[in-house]
Design an enzyme around this catalytic site. Structure first.
Site, PDB file in Angstrom:
ATOM      1  CG  ASP A  26      -1.826   1.180   1.321  1.00  0.00           C
ATOM      2  OD1 ASP A  26      -2.947   1.055   0.809  1.00  0.00           O
ATOM      3  OD2 ASP A  26      -1.433   2.239   1.858  1.00  0.00           O
ATOM      4  CE1 TYR A  29       0.523   7.925   2.626  1.00  0.00           C
ATOM      5  CE2 TYR A  29       1.002   5.666   2.036  1.00  0.00           C
ATOM      6  CZ  TYR A  29       0.169   6.606   2.620  1.00  0.00           C
ATOM      7  OH  TYR A  29      -1.004   6.191   3.200  1.00  0.00           O
ATOM      8  CE  LYS A  62      -3.838   4.619   0.655  1.00  0.00           C
ATOM      9  NZ  LYS A  62      -2.425   4.522   1.056  1.00  0.00           N
ATOM     10  CG  HIS A  66      -4.780   9.705   0.217  1.00  0.00           C
ATOM     11  ND1 HIS A  66      -3.424   9.654   0.001  1.00  0.00           N
ATOM     12  CD2 HIS A  66      -4.941   9.302   1.509  1.00  0.00           C
ATOM     13  CE1 HIS A  66      -2.826   9.233   1.107  1.00  0.00           C
ATOM     14  NE2 HIS A  66      -3.733   9.015   2.026  1.00  0.00           N
TER      15      HIS A  66
HETATM   16  N1  LIG Z   1      -5.602   6.212   3.697  1.00  0.00           N
HETATM   17  C1  LIG Z   1      -5.081   6.976   4.618  1.00  0.00           C
HETATM   18  O1  LIG Z   1      -5.458   8.151   4.794  1.00  0.00           O
HETATM   19  C2  LIG Z   1      -3.996   6.443   5.490  1.00  0.00           C
HETATM   20  C3  LIG Z   1      -3.596   7.142   6.633  1.00  0.00           C
HETATM   21  C4  LIG Z   1      -2.570   6.600   7.414  1.00  0.00           C
HETATM   22  C5  LIG Z   1      -2.000   5.385   7.058  1.00  0.00           C
HETATM   23  N2  LIG Z   1      -2.393   4.728   5.910  1.00  0.00           N
HETATM   24  C6  LIG Z   1      -1.782   3.438   5.492  1.00  0.00           C
HETATM   25  O2  LIG Z   1      -1.865   2.525   6.588  1.00  0.00           O
HETATM   26  C7  LIG Z   1      -0.554   2.015   6.872  1.00  0.00           C
HETATM   27  C8  LIG Z   1      -0.412   1.643   8.343  1.00  0.00           C
HETATM   28  O3  LIG Z   1      -0.626   2.746   9.199  1.00  0.00           O
HETATM   29  P1  LIG Z   1       0.569   3.541   9.933  1.00  0.00           P
HETATM   30  O4  LIG Z   1       1.817   3.385   9.156  1.00  0.00           O
HETATM   31  O5  LIG Z   1       0.063   4.913  10.183  1.00  0.00           O
HETATM   32  O6  LIG Z   1       0.720   2.863  11.343  1.00  0.00           O
HETATM   33  P2  LIG Z   1       0.672   1.382  11.997  1.00  0.00           P
HETATM   34  O7  LIG Z   1       0.770   0.337  10.962  1.00  0.00           O
HETATM   35  O8  LIG Z   1      -0.474   1.402  12.943  1.00  0.00           O
HETATM   36  O9  LIG Z   1       1.995   1.403  12.876  1.00  0.00           O
HETATM   37  C9  LIG Z   1       3.277   1.482  12.331  1.00  0.00           C
HETATM   38  C10 LIG Z   1       4.259   1.634  13.487  1.00  0.00           C
HETATM   39  O10 LIG Z   1       4.261   0.465  14.294  1.00  0.00           O
HETATM   40  C11 LIG Z   1       5.576  -0.097  14.344  1.00  0.00           C
HETATM   41  N3  LIG Z   1       5.407  -1.546  14.257  1.00  0.00           N
HETATM   42  C12 LIG Z   1       4.930  -2.252  13.199  1.00  0.00           C
HETATM   43  N4  LIG Z   1       4.844  -3.557  13.498  1.00  0.00           N
HETATM   44  C13 LIG Z   1       5.297  -3.699  14.760  1.00  0.00           C
HETATM   45  C14 LIG Z   1       5.468  -4.803  15.619  1.00  0.00           C
HETATM   46  N5  LIG Z   1       5.131  -6.044  15.240  1.00  0.00           N
HETATM   47  N6  LIG Z   1       5.962  -4.589  16.868  1.00  0.00           N
HETATM   48  C15 LIG Z   1       6.284  -3.336  17.282  1.00  0.00           C
HETATM   49  N7  LIG Z   1       6.143  -2.238  16.504  1.00  0.00           N
HETATM   50  C16 LIG Z   1       5.656  -2.424  15.255  1.00  0.00           C
HETATM   51  C17 LIG Z   1       6.316   0.483  13.151  1.00  0.00           C
HETATM   52  O11 LIG Z   1       7.702   0.637  13.433  1.00  0.00           O
HETATM   53  P3  LIG Z   1       8.873  -0.009  12.491  1.00  0.00           P
HETATM   54  O12 LIG Z   1       8.623   0.445  11.077  1.00  0.00           O
HETATM   55  O13 LIG Z   1      10.114   0.588  13.068  1.00  0.00           O
HETATM   56  O14 LIG Z   1       8.787  -1.494  12.665  1.00  0.00           O
HETATM   57  C18 LIG Z   1       5.674   1.859  13.016  1.00  0.00           C
HETATM   58  O15 LIG Z   1       6.269   2.778  13.912  1.00  0.00           O
HETATM   59  C19 LIG Z   1       0.340   3.194   6.427  1.00  0.00           C
HETATM   60  O16 LIG Z   1       1.703   2.830   6.355  1.00  0.00           O
HETATM   61  C20 LIG Z   1      -0.308   3.561   5.121  1.00  0.00           C
HETATM   62  O17 LIG Z   1       0.067   2.651   4.102  1.00  0.00           O
HETATM   63  C21 LIG Z   1      -3.398   5.245   5.136  1.00  0.00           C
END
Ligand SMILES: NC(=O)c1ccc[n+]([C@@H]2O[C@H](COP(=O)([O-])OP(=O)(O)OC[C@H]3O[C@@H](n4cnc5c(N)ncnc54)[C@H](OP(=O)(O)O)[C@@H]3O)[C@@H](O)[C@H]2O)c1
Length: 271
Positions: free
Chosen positions: A45, A50, A75, A108
């Protein structure tokens, strides 16, 4: 193993994908995506905003897994949505990604006149530039505006969802309308992984907090896209297909809801 979820058009998506938000360095994005594919991910994704589409595309190529075995989502960002420059934005994304189609392209955020520019998303689908089209950050009110006027229904609504912000009414609504839900910030950007309520369940099932959240989403039919740059964590986040959370514990997790958002409310956003 990564079980698929079937869309309203019959196409499928791997239930767990890799998120890439905040991986701004393209070399890191390429390395991260190649590692994710190596450990078993087949769904990536990204988004134009980004700034990593070039690296994501490079990582996919470096993996040497055939393009048609990978599911790639991007997106289109708000400025291009507002100006209606959807086709132009798609062309730029495809060029950066180094591919001639994406598996899915999303609106998005609900910026501008989405009932108007959705027609251009439908054309991207007709032209084969996007195998699936969907939305992100749409509320029920917004879907109620879009669904009656669209020719092709969105397959997905990608929204913030985690155990402290469950969005049960939206999930039920989307189920009824046959729109799959994808959870973003499923770990609340890592914050939920040391919460005692989730750690308690992790201990009970002999799994990690991340795996409990991932499995809870999967058992709810929700697609997840956790972000990690760490291959061990990537493995952990996708290794969720060998256990079951009981019906009672699924209901128990639903009681964790605190209506606590990490991101903006789409009803008041302006960016
Ligand atoms: N459509 C939208 O508006 C929108 C908005 C926000 C996000 N998104 C998408 O959703 C995805 C996920 O959301 P997010 O990146 O905001 O946050 P998330 O997936 O909730 O959390 C990511 C964080 O958690 C850590 N992490 C991941 N797996 C872990 C584990 N097993 N143990 C401990 N820590 C862990 C990562 O660190 P490390 O990388 O250091 O492991 C990073 O700091 C985004 O990357 C993006 O693709 C979409």
């Amino acid at each position: 193993m990564n079980t698929n979820i079937t869309f309203n058009n019959g196409n499928t998506i791997p239930a767990v994908g890799l998120g890439t938000f905040r991986i701004e360095d393209n070399d890191l994005a390429a390395k991260t995506v190649a590692s994710a594919i190596e450990v078993g991910y087949r769904h990536i994704d990204t988004a134009a905003i980004y700034g990593n589409e070039e690296g994501v595309g490079r990582g996919m190529k470096d993996s040497e897994i055939p393009r048609n075995e990978l599911f790639l989502t991007t997106k289109i960002w708000n400025d291009d949505l507002r100006s209606g420059k959807i086709k132009e934005a798609m062309a730029v994304s495809l060029e950066k990604l180094g591919t001639d189609y994406v598996d899915m392209v999303l609106v998005h955020w609900p910026a501008g006149e989405y009932t108007e520019y959705w027609k251009l998303f439908e054309e991207l689908y007709d032209e084969g530039l996007a195998k699936n089209i969907g939305v992100s950050n749409f509320t029920m009110r917004m879907l109620d505006k879009l669904l009656p006027v669209c020719r092709i229904k969105p397959v997905v609504n990608q929204v913030e969802r985690h155990p402290y912000f469950i969005q049960k009414p939206l999930l039920k609504y989307c189920d009824k309308k046959e729109i799959a839900l994808t959870a973003w910030s499923g770990f609340m950007v890592g914050e939920l992984l040391n919460k005692p309520d989730i750690l308690g369940l992790a201990e009970k099932y002999g799994k990690t907090a991340a795996q409990i959240i991932q499995r809870w989403n999967y058992q709810n039919g929700v697609i997840s896209i956790p972000k990690s740059i760490n291959p061990d964590r990537m493995k952990e986040n996708i290794d969720i297909f060998d256990f079951n959370i009981s019906f009672e514990d699924m209901k128990y997790i639903d009681t964790f809801d605190k209506n606590m958002r990490k991101g903006p409310n789409p009803e008041n956003f302006n960016f």
